[in-house]
Design a protein around this motif. Sequence first.
Motif, PDB file in Angstrom:
ATOM      1  N   ARG A 151      22.183  13.619  -8.115  1.00 15.70           N
ATOM      2  CA  ARG A 151      20.891  13.514  -7.428  1.00 15.70           C
ATOM      3  C   ARG A 151      20.870  12.292  -6.513  1.00 15.70           C
ATOM      4  N   TYR A 152      21.992  12.051  -5.846  1.00 16.21           N
ATOM      5  CA  TYR A 152      22.110  10.908  -4.942  1.00 16.21           C
ATOM      6  C   TYR A 152      23.141  11.265  -3.872  1.00 16.21           C
ATOM      7  N   ASP A 153      23.105  10.500  -2.781  1.00 17.68           N
ATOM      8  CA  ASP A 153      24.052  10.700  -1.687  1.00 17.68           C
ATOM      9  C   ASP A 153      25.343   9.960  -2.042  1.00 17.68           C
ATOM     10  N   ARG A 154      26.385  10.699  -2.371  1.00 24.73           N
ATOM     11  CA  ARG A 154      27.639  10.056  -2.794  1.00 24.73           C
ATOM     12  C   ARG A 154      28.284   9.248  -1.674  1.00 24.73           C
ATOM     13  N   THR A 155      27.966   9.545  -0.412  1.00 25.18           N
ATOM     14  CA  THR A 155      28.551   8.770   0.683  1.00 25.18           C
ATOM     15  C   THR A 155      28.027   7.343   0.722  1.00 25.18           C
ATOM     16  N   SER A 156      26.889   7.110   0.059  1.00 25.93           N
ATOM     17  CA  SER A 156      26.325   5.748   0.038  1.00 25.93           C
ATOM     18  C   SER A 156      26.774   4.951  -1.179  1.00 25.93           C
ATOM     19  N   VAL A 157      27.534   5.576  -2.084  1.00 26.44           N
ATOM     20  CA  VAL A 157      27.941   4.910  -3.321  1.00 26.44           C
ATOM     21  C   VAL A 157      29.185   4.064  -3.067  1.00 26.44           C
ATOM     22  N   THR A 158      29.170   2.838  -3.564  1.00 33.32           N
ATOM     23  CA  THR A 158      30.332   1.963  -3.503  1.00 33.32           C
ATOM     24  C   THR A 158      30.793   1.640  -4.921  1.00 33.32           C
ATOM     25  N   ALA A 159      32.054   1.316  -5.064  1.00 33.21           N
ATOM     26  CA  ALA A 159      32.620   1.058  -6.388  1.00 33.21           C
ATOM     27  C   ALA A 159      32.327  -0.379  -6.818  1.00 33.21           C
ATOM     28  N   SER A 192      19.253   5.154  -8.310  1.00 36.18           N
ATOM     29  CA  SER A 192      18.446   3.948  -8.111  1.00 36.18           C
ATOM     30  C   SER A 192      19.278   2.753  -7.661  1.00 36.18           C
ATOM     31  N   ASP A 193      20.586   2.776  -7.896  1.00 36.83           N
ATOM     32  CA  ASP A 193      21.441   1.656  -7.492  1.00 36.83           C
ATOM     33  C   ASP A 193      22.840   2.178  -7.194  1.00 36.83           C
ATOM     34  N   PRO A 194      23.134   2.469  -5.914  1.00 36.36           N
ATOM     35  CA  PRO A 194      24.424   3.084  -5.569  1.00 36.36           C
ATOM     36  C   PRO A 194      25.598   2.113  -5.527  1.00 36.36           C
ATOM     37  N   SER A 195      25.391   0.857  -5.936  1.00 35.78           N
ATOM     38  CA  SER A 195      26.468  -0.136  -5.858  1.00 35.78           C
ATOM     39  C   SER A 195      27.347  -0.167  -7.101  1.00 35.78           C
ATOM     40  N   TRP A 196      27.115   0.773  -8.031  1.00 30.86           N
ATOM     41  CA  TRP A 196      27.852   0.743  -9.290  1.00 30.86           C
ATOM     42  C   TRP A 196      28.728   1.978  -9.494  1.00 30.86           C
ATOM     43  N   GLY A 197      29.224   2.562  -8.429  1.00 30.38           N
ATOM     44  CA  GLY A 197      30.168   3.659  -8.569  1.00 30.38           C
ATOM     45  C   GLY A 197      31.450   3.200  -9.256  1.00 30.38           C
ATOM     46  N   SER A 257      29.997  10.153 -10.504  1.00 33.92           N
ATOM     47  CA  SER A 257      30.060   8.686 -10.494  1.00 33.92           C
ATOM     48  C   SER A 257      31.437   8.122 -10.196  1.00 33.92           C
ATOM     49  N   ILE A 258      32.508   8.921 -10.377  1.00 28.32           N
ATOM     50  CA  ILE A 258      33.849   8.451 -10.023  1.00 28.32           C
ATOM     51  C   ILE A 258      34.067   8.753  -8.542  1.00 28.32           C
ATOM     52  N   VAL A 259      34.025   7.727  -7.720  1.00 28.23           N
ATOM     53  CA  VAL A 259      34.066   7.923  -6.266  1.00 28.23           C
ATOM     54  C   VAL A 259      35.446   7.645  -5.686  1.00 28.23           C
ATOM     55  N   GLU A 260      36.363   7.161  -6.542  1.00 28.45           N
ATOM     56  CA  GLU A 260      37.721   6.867  -6.079  1.00 28.45           C
ATOM     57  C   GLU A 260      38.642   6.905  -7.295  1.00 28.45           C
ATOM     58  N   TYR A 261      39.895   7.311  -7.087  1.00 27.94           N
ATOM     59  CA  TYR A 261      40.882   7.267  -8.163  1.00 27.94           C
ATOM     60  C   TYR A 261      42.190   6.756  -7.598  1.00 27.94           C
ATOM     61  N   LEU A 262      42.729   5.699  -8.194  1.00 28.34           N
ATOM     62  CA  LEU A 262      43.989   5.095  -7.775  1.00 28.34           C
ATOM     63  C   LEU A 262      45.007   5.209  -8.902  1.00 28.34           C
TER      64      LEU A 262
END
Length: 493
Positions: free
Chosen positions: A25-33, A58-63, A105-110
């Motif tokens: 329920r959020y814009d994943r493009t705005s989420v940062t890890a 509510s807080d997209p800075s915690w991806g 919530s997982i926006v990147e995988y290394l």
Amino acid sequence: MSTLADALPLNTNTLGSLGDVPTPRYDRTSVTAGIVHFGVGGFHRAHQAFYIDQLLASDPSWGICGVGVRPADARMRDALVPQDGLYTLTLKHPDGAVETSVIGSIVEYLYAPDDPEAVLEKLADPAVRIVSLTVTEGGYNFSAATGEFDADNPDIVADLSRNAAPTTVFGLVVEGLARRRERGVPSFTVMSCDNIAGNGHMARSTFLAYAWLRDPELAAWIDEHTRFPNSMVDRITPATPPELAGEVAQRTGIADAWPVVAEPFTQWVLEDDFSCGRPALEDVGVQVVADVTPYELMKLRLLNAGHQALCYFAHLLGYRYVHDAAVDPDLRELLRRYMSEEGKPTLAPLPDVDVDAYIETLLERFGNPAIADTIARLCQDSSNRIPKWLVPVIRDRLAQRGSVRLAAAVVASWTRYAEGVDEHGNAITVDDPLADRLVPLAQRSRTDPLAFLSETSLFGDLVEYEAFTEPYLWALESLRSSGARATLRELLS
């Protein structure tokens, strides 16, 4: 109704075409890890990533940026990267209800072996404020013999001795902290989410041990600036069964390369001790507290010790699945009474928890047929489990001058199980690191009744307490002469 072959692949482009399936329920493009997580497996995706998913609106800075280190983690890379980190979580209720949602919530995988420098720079990124872990107890690299950090592990030796990029979680995390120190970036928090008592203390001791071996000045900086909160985590999350992907495709029309299944119950109690800020996890149901210990004791002495109370009697009675055993009236009564009469009185005060309701919840969870947990799994590694989970209850009850009749019968059922032969003469495979010692001791106890209890590494001096040995000897003799069913009924009468 779809088959896996014609289901819609799960990725960012298809996210808006999944029908009625709940999606982020959020814009994943705005989420940062803001979190780097080592050990992305089923439990992390059913638990921590599930909570963070609820928070990102509510807080997209915690991806979350997931990191794989071991060769086995390549499979998770191959599943998650084409799906842009998306996956399905299916919750199976005891009444048969099933609900599936997409977690984002997982926006990147290394995958560290592919590009270790990318992992190190991610760890050094000021946006990253938490490094979390689900690496299992064995992943903390301590010696089973000494309990100390194993500096002789060849991978640790290699990380400490070469100029090449590190390959272990210790080498990567400590190098990330070294770069932050050099660049004037505050330390991140190291947050263990492993199912281990005192997991923050363990993380602190092992990561600091590595850092002292590498660079004492860096270790002193980590000691001063890095926080390692303790946590208690709980959600039964079995390994993904091979049929789950097809099930999800049939019900939802989604093709997920590695879906996750779990029970609906979830709990996370987290110590409020962070180096560089934290998400508002209390807003999504996490219990953020000053001291995790009382909650940890409740779980260890009720849920974990309850599993041990169930499993040996259950095996002797012929059960092979936990849900089948947990609805047996005698076993259910044993569980309820052990937890209420012997486990509960040893707990520290928990003013915000209804312990009786928690016990009833445990009974319901144990009986959930959708989870298909096995009795064999609960019987594994008993020499590590009984001393940590049940023996402390016995000691506290003896100090309280309370009855240990039920706990003593559980130890007797372990002894009977450890003989390696069931009531019908069938062999029992005792899957335990100390099996070579324990099986002969259990067998010897037929002529030397206290032989099993003489193993002081497991029981200390409990053999000297008549209030414990008397009900133990009664239960052991009854198990041998009358069998598990009659023993249970006499015990509970």
